[in-house]
Design an enzyme around this catalytic site. Structure first.
Site, PDB file in Angstrom:
ATOM      1  N   LYS A  45      97.543  56.995  80.561  1.00  0.00           N
ATOM      2  CA  LYS A  45      96.555  57.420  81.552  1.00  0.00           C
ATOM      3  C   LYS A  45      96.809  58.876  81.917  1.00  0.00           C
ATOM      4  CE  LYS A  45      94.819  56.506  86.237  1.00  0.00           C
ATOM      5  NZ  LYS A  45      94.795  55.554  87.380  1.00  0.00           N
ATOM      6  N   LYS A 103     101.596  57.110  82.784  1.00  0.00           N
ATOM      7  CA  LYS A 103     100.584  57.956  83.416  1.00  0.00           C
ATOM      8  C   LYS A 103     101.184  59.325  83.704  1.00  0.00           C
ATOM      9  CE  LYS A 103      97.884  57.989  87.759  1.00  0.00           C
ATOM     10  NZ  LYS A 103      97.513  57.168  88.937  1.00  0.00           N
ATOM     11  N   ASP A 134      99.521  51.239  89.981  1.00  0.00           N
ATOM     12  CA  ASP A 134     100.043  52.508  89.470  1.00  0.00           C
ATOM     13  C   ASP A 134     101.246  52.906  90.316  1.00  0.00           C
ATOM     14  OD1 ASP A 134      97.698  52.292  88.037  1.00  0.00           O
ATOM     15  OD2 ASP A 134      97.102  54.383  88.322  1.00  0.00           O
TER      16      ASP A 134
END
Length: 211
Positions: A180, A151, A89
């Site tokens: 996400k 995300k 991430d």
């Protein structure tokens, strides 16, 4: 709805000790979370703890500001994958995006995507710092750079995941990328609302409480 399988059980605290990370791993095994998300220094430890469980090791890169040089982000990603991370991430360079330096942002993401292979990359766009137009552009650049997910948030800035942001991101990426939602998710009701809005994964530090 099996909320547990959506959850990246997350501990990114600077003062987290090995015992804390071990507890998160144990909880992930007990509740069958999708992954454990940690800072990259814990990749080797977590991947060993989770060996044979089917639970993924996820590491953050360029966290939490995203304002480091691209080579450093790429190196951190490569090292995390070497140590067992199956997902990365990364935080975008928010300042570059807001300045309209789109080629630089795309290349920053692409460098991490390439360095992280075969692991997948989720791109943290830090929605709370962006206009809706900038959020859309960040999603488009992430797709162009080969990311697997976009995300919402680090959880370390001025705000976390919102239903409106998830809907906007999902509308932008469609089925081509996953979304996400992360930051500020504390109840099963909040988790369900974000999933219904289009979230494919949830970044949650209080995973057991959400269940």
């Amino acid at each position: 709805m099996d909320i547990a399988n959506y959850i990246d059980h997350t501990n990114l605290k600077a003062d987290a000790k090995e015992a804390d990370i071990k507890r998160y791993c144990d909880e992930a095994k007990q509740y069958h979370f999708h992954s454990i998300c940690v800072n990259s220094c814990w990749a080797k430890f977590v991947s060993k703890e989770l060996e044979g469980t089917g639970i993924t090791t996820c590491c953050v890169v360029g966290f939490p500001l995203g304002a480091m040089v691209t080579d450093a982000k790429a190196y951190e990603a490569k090292a995390a994958v070497r140590d067992g991370a199956g997902e990365v991430d990364m935080v975008i360079n928010v300042g570059w995006l807001r300045d309209g330096k789109y080629d630089a942002v795309r290349e920053d993401i692409k460098a991490v995507v390439e360095a992280a292979k075969p692991a997948i990359v989720k791109v943290i766009i830090e929605c709370c710092l962006l206009t809706d137009e900038e959020k859309v552009k960040a999603c488009e650049l992430s797709e162009e750079a080969g990311a697997a997910f976009v995300k919402t948030s680090t959880g370390f800035s001025t705000g976390g995941a919102t239903v409106a942001d998830v809907k906007l991101m999902k509308k932008t990426v469609g089925d081509r990328l996953k979304v996400k939602a992360s930051g500020g998710i504390h109840t099963p009701e909040e988790a369900r609302a974000l999933i219904e809005a289009g979230a494919d994964r949830l970044g949650v530090s209080a995973g057991t409480k959400v269940l």
